[in-house]
Design an enzyme around this catalytic site. Structure first.
Site, PDB file in Angstrom:
ATOM      1  N   GLU A  62       0.838  -1.195   0.000  1.00 37.34           N
ATOM      2  CA  GLU A  62       0.000   0.000   0.000  1.00 37.34           C
ATOM      3  C   GLU A  62       0.873   1.245   0.000  1.00 37.34           C
ATOM      4  O   GLU A  62       1.742   1.419   0.865  1.00 37.34           O
ATOM      5  CB  GLU A  62      -0.945   0.021   1.194  1.00 37.34           C
ATOM      6  CG  GLU A  62      -1.913   1.194   1.142  1.00 37.34           C
ATOM      7  CD  GLU A  62      -3.182   0.991   1.955  1.00 37.34           C
ATOM      8  OE1 GLU A  62      -3.911   1.991   2.156  1.00 37.34           O
ATOM      9  OE2 GLU A  62      -3.446  -0.142   2.391  1.00 37.34           O
ATOM     10  N   ASP A 118       9.475   7.045   1.828  1.00 31.97           N
ATOM     11  CA  ASP A 118       9.127   6.992   0.413  1.00 31.97           C
ATOM     12  C   ASP A 118       8.753   5.573  -0.017  1.00 31.97           C
ATOM     13  O   ASP A 118       9.570   4.651   0.063  1.00 31.97           O
ATOM     14  CB  ASP A 118      10.325   7.495  -0.397  1.00 31.97           C
ATOM     15  CG  ASP A 118      10.042   7.610  -1.879  1.00 31.97           C
ATOM     16  OD1 ASP A 118       8.912   7.312  -2.301  1.00 31.97           O
ATOM     17  OD2 ASP A 118      10.970   8.008  -2.622  1.00 31.97           O
ATOM     18  N   ASP A 140      -2.543  12.196  -2.697  1.00 32.23           N
ATOM     19  CA  ASP A 140      -2.576  13.653  -2.820  1.00 32.23           C
ATOM     20  C   ASP A 140      -2.793  14.009  -4.291  1.00 32.23           C
ATOM     21  O   ASP A 140      -2.017  13.597  -5.153  1.00 32.23           O
ATOM     22  CB  ASP A 140      -1.252  14.245  -2.324  1.00 32.23           C
ATOM     23  CG  ASP A 140      -1.327  15.753  -2.114  1.00 32.23           C
ATOM     24  OD1 ASP A 140      -1.976  16.430  -2.946  1.00 32.23           O
ATOM     25  OD2 ASP A 140      -0.746  16.248  -1.142  1.00 32.23           O
ATOM     26  N   LYS A 144      -2.942  21.448  -9.166  1.00 28.44           N
ATOM     27  CA  LYS A 144      -2.407  22.428 -10.124  1.00 28.44           C
ATOM     28  C   LYS A 144      -1.649  21.711 -11.236  1.00 28.44           C
ATOM     29  O   LYS A 144      -0.887  20.786 -10.989  1.00 28.44           O
ATOM     30  CB  LYS A 144      -1.489  23.420  -9.413  1.00 28.44           C
ATOM     31  CG  LYS A 144      -2.214  24.309  -8.403  1.00 28.44           C
ATOM     32  CD  LYS A 144      -1.256  25.270  -7.733  1.00 28.44           C
ATOM     33  CE  LYS A 144      -1.989  26.152  -6.726  1.00 28.44           C
ATOM     34  NZ  LYS A 144      -1.078  27.100  -6.030  1.00 28.44           N
ATOM     35  N   ASP A 176     -11.345  10.708  -4.758  1.00 29.53           N
ATOM     36  CA  ASP A 176     -12.563  11.517  -4.701  1.00 29.53           C
ATOM     37  C   ASP A 176     -12.325  12.868  -5.379  1.00 29.53           C
ATOM     38  O   ASP A 176     -13.117  13.793  -5.193  1.00 29.53           O
ATOM     39  CB  ASP A 176     -12.987  11.733  -3.245  1.00 29.53           C
ATOM     40  CG  ASP A 176     -11.949  12.506  -2.438  1.00 29.53           C
ATOM     41  OD1 ASP A 176     -12.257  13.605  -1.950  1.00 29.53           O
ATOM     42  OD2 ASP A 176     -10.809  12.020  -2.313  1.00 29.53           O
ATOM     43  N   THR A 215     -12.768   4.116   4.674  1.00 30.78           N
ATOM     44  CA  THR A 215     -11.926   4.736   5.692  1.00 30.78           C
ATOM     45  C   THR A 215     -12.567   6.041   6.162  1.00 30.78           C
ATOM     46  O   THR A 215     -13.500   6.553   5.544  1.00 30.78           O
ATOM     47  CB  THR A 215     -10.529   5.028   5.137  1.00 30.78           C
ATOM     48  OG1 THR A 215     -10.646   5.982   4.066  1.00 30.78           O
ATOM     49  CG2 THR A 215      -9.872   3.756   4.618  1.00 30.78           C
ATOM     50  N   ARG A 216     -12.022   6.589   7.239  1.00 30.80           N
ATOM     51  CA  ARG A 216     -12.533   7.863   7.742  1.00 30.80           C
ATOM     52  C   ARG A 216     -12.340   8.969   6.702  1.00 30.80           C
ATOM     53  O   ARG A 216     -13.200   9.848   6.555  1.00 30.80           O
ATOM     54  CB  ARG A 216     -11.830   8.233   9.051  1.00 30.80           C
ATOM     55  CG  ARG A 216     -12.270   7.411  10.257  1.00 30.80           C
ATOM     56  CD  ARG A 216     -11.508   7.802  11.495  1.00 30.80           C
ATOM     57  NE  ARG A 216     -10.091   7.497  11.351  1.00 30.80           N
ATOM     58  CZ  ARG A 216      -9.150   7.896  12.210  1.00 30.80           C
ATOM     59  NH1 ARG A 216      -9.482   8.656  13.247  1.00 30.80           N
ATOM     60  NH2 ARG A 216      -7.894   7.570  12.024  1.00 30.80           N
ATOM     61  N   TYR A 217     -11.236   8.931   5.992  1.00 29.91           N
ATOM     62  CA  TYR A 217     -10.998   9.938   4.952  1.00 29.91           C
ATOM     63  C   TYR A 217     -12.081   9.856   3.889  1.00 29.91           C
ATOM     64  O   TYR A 217     -12.647  10.884   3.473  1.00 29.91           O
ATOM     65  CB  TYR A 217      -9.621   9.741   4.307  1.00 29.91           C
ATOM     66  CG  TYR A 217      -9.366  10.715   3.177  1.00 29.91           C
ATOM     67  CD1 TYR A 217      -8.748  11.933   3.414  1.00 29.91           C
ATOM     68  CD2 TYR A 217      -9.791  10.430   1.881  1.00 29.91           C
ATOM     69  CE1 TYR A 217      -8.548  12.851   2.386  1.00 29.91           C
ATOM     70  CE2 TYR A 217      -9.602  11.337   0.847  1.00 29.91           C
ATOM     71  CZ  TYR A 217      -8.975  12.537   1.103  1.00 29.91           C
ATOM     72  OH  TYR A 217      -8.794  13.450   0.089  1.00 29.91           O
ATOM     73  N   GLU A 218     -12.378   8.658   3.426  1.00 25.07           N
ATOM     74  CA  GLU A 218     -13.381   8.498   2.388  1.00 25.07           C
ATOM     75  C   GLU A 218     -14.754   8.943   2.869  1.00 25.07           C
ATOM     76  O   GLU A 218     -15.498   9.611   2.146  1.00 25.07           O
ATOM     77  CB  GLU A 218     -13.432   7.045   1.930  1.00 25.07           C
ATOM     78  CG  GLU A 218     -14.419   6.802   0.812  1.00 25.07           C
ATOM     79  CD  GLU A 218     -14.533   5.346   0.442  1.00 25.07           C
ATOM     80  OE1 GLU A 218     -15.649   4.917   0.079  1.00 25.07           O
ATOM     81  OE2 GLU A 218     -13.511   4.627   0.510  1.00 25.07           O
TER      82      GLU A 218
END
Length: 237
Positions: A62, A118, A140, A144, A176, A215-218
């Site tokens: 992952e 990394d 991320d 731009k 998203d 997930t919480r982010y999603e």
């Protein structure tokens, strides 16, 4: 190095974004100081199942695991598989370590190895045709245009992922962000000789596949910001 240098994450050789946030809580710092060294990916040499877990087993990788929710869910679901997670953000690593220490009150997860740094550095050391799954979930977006080369979904990383996956192995990508979505689809169109898109109808990428936890982010992206979420599965040819 300037923001306008040509390339992609495999050639820029630089991590962008934060590595540290707020000061860790006492127990989180304890986990980083004591548990992380026990389950860290070695700093050099081949990264293989036998090295990490003592014997051969299916390997999952992952890239940028956030707080580790998805990785821990999958590791608990597949205890005979090995999971490698890479995340440069210390707070996310600390959160993942809490899952490793005791997942949902069920006990520790012994089939996870972590790297705080990394992901590409570790991925290059994995033998070719070794991985069963690679996950790139909500990376991320670098929205731009001049920062597009920083996106993990670019030709260099996709070539590397293809090299490390076994034939028939699966690359899962989720986002998203509409700009990243369009960019990713254009990139993957250039890699049709390496990947088959497991999609027959729009619902296949608009609905979360089985075994892919929210997930919480999603949940925040969907419920707080009103974003649509897209899910992609690609099989290595």
């Amino acid at each position: 190095m300037t923001a306008h240098k040509e390339g992609d994450p495999t050639t820029l050789n630089r991590l962008y974004g934060r590595a540290k946030g707020k000061k860790l809580r006492t127990h989180q710092q304890h986990l980083v100081d004591h548990l992380l060294p026990q389950i860290s990916v070695p700093l050099d040499g081949a990264v293989a199942a036998e090295v990490l877990f003592g014997y051969d087993r299916p390997l999952h990788f992952e890239i940028g695991f956030g707080g580790g929710e998805h990785m821990a869910y999958r590791a608990n679901m597949l205890p005979d598989h090995g999971f490698i997670g890479c995340e440069p953000f210390e707070t996310g690593v600390a959160q993942a370590l809490s899952h490793v220490e005791n997942y949902e009150g069920l006990g520790p997860l012994g089939n996870i190895r972590l790297h705080m740094g990394d992901a590409l550095e570790v991925l290059t050391r994995i033998p070719d045709d070794s991985l069963s799954f690679v996950y790139l979930l909500h990376p991320d977006p670098w929205p731009k245009a001049r920062h597009a080369k920083r996106r993990m979904m670019n030709d260099g990383p996709v070539d590397l992922i293809a090299a490390k996956l076994k034939p028939g192995g699966e690359f899962r990508f989720g986002t998203d962000h509409a700009i990243y979505l369009r960019h990713a689809l254009m990139v993957m169109q250039r890699h049709r000789h390496q990947f088959e898109w497991l999609c027959e109808k729009p619902g296949d990428f608009q609905k979360r596949p089985g075994g892919w936890p929210e997930t919480r982010y999603e949940a925040k992206a969907r419920n707080v910001y009103g974003h649509e979420v897209w899910y992609f599965r690609y099989r290595k040819i």
